[in-house]
Scaffold this active site. Sequence first.
Site, short mmCIF file in Angstrom:
data_model
loop_
_atom_site.label_atom_id
_atom_site.label_comp_id
_atom_site.label_asym_id
_atom_site.label_seq_id
_atom_site.Cartn_x
_atom_site.Cartn_y
_atom_site.Cartn_z
N ARG A 12 0.85 -1.18 0.00
CA ARG A 12 0.00 0.00 0.00
C ARG A 12 0.89 1.24 0.00
O ARG A 12 1.55 1.55 0.97
CB ARG A 12 -0.92 -0.01 1.23
CG ARG A 12 -1.86 1.17 1.30
CD ARG A 12 -2.67 1.17 2.59
NE ARG A 12 -1.91 0.78 3.76
CZ ARG A 12 -1.05 1.57 4.41
NH1 ARG A 12 -0.86 2.80 4.00
NH2 ARG A 12 -0.39 1.12 5.46
N HIS A 16 -3.65 4.91 4.84
CA HIS A 16 -4.91 4.19 5.05
C HIS A 16 -6.11 5.11 4.88
O HIS A 16 -7.12 4.73 4.32
CB HIS A 16 -4.97 3.60 6.48
CG HIS A 16 -4.18 2.35 6.63
ND1 HIS A 16 -4.53 1.16 6.06
CD2 HIS A 16 -3.03 2.10 7.31
CE1 HIS A 16 -3.65 0.23 6.38
NE2 HIS A 16 -2.74 0.78 7.13
N TYR A 25 5.53 5.48 10.32
CA TYR A 25 6.01 4.11 10.55
C TYR A 25 6.77 3.53 9.36
O TYR A 25 7.11 2.37 9.35
CB TYR A 25 4.85 3.18 10.95
CG TYR A 25 3.62 3.27 10.08
CD1 TYR A 25 3.50 2.54 8.91
CD2 TYR A 25 2.56 4.09 10.46
CE1 TYR A 25 2.38 2.61 8.12
CE2 TYR A 25 1.42 4.17 9.68
CZ TYR A 25 1.33 3.43 8.51
OH TYR A 25 0.20 3.50 7.74
#
Length: 123
Positions: A12, A16, A25
Amino acid sequence: SSRVLIEAMTYRVGHHSTSDDSTKYRSKEEIEYWRTQMNPIARFRKYIEQRGLWSDEKQKAVADQTRSLVLSTLDQAEKAEPPTTESLFDDVYDQLPWNLKEQKAKLIEHLNKYPDSYKLGHH
């Protein structure tokens, strides 16, 4: 016929959601690497170009056809009558659940009570 096993890995590149900052992260460099170097669409295009199955001319032709199709479909959609308010509840369930029947009734009651607040035309 023979069987084929396809092993696929996904990554991805985007966040999100709008509240997610994935750079907290993972590094921007990692994201950029996957976006540019490991992009599956770009990699597949390179693969089929190397085999003589694709070209810039074919890409342009497909892009032009797609653009034309999208624009004509958009034009048709803009000319179409808007859907009825009741159709908001169609095509989801074979049998409308009780809670959605209740919501539908309340919506119609609300729209009938405040018709000047909504631009519903003949709906």
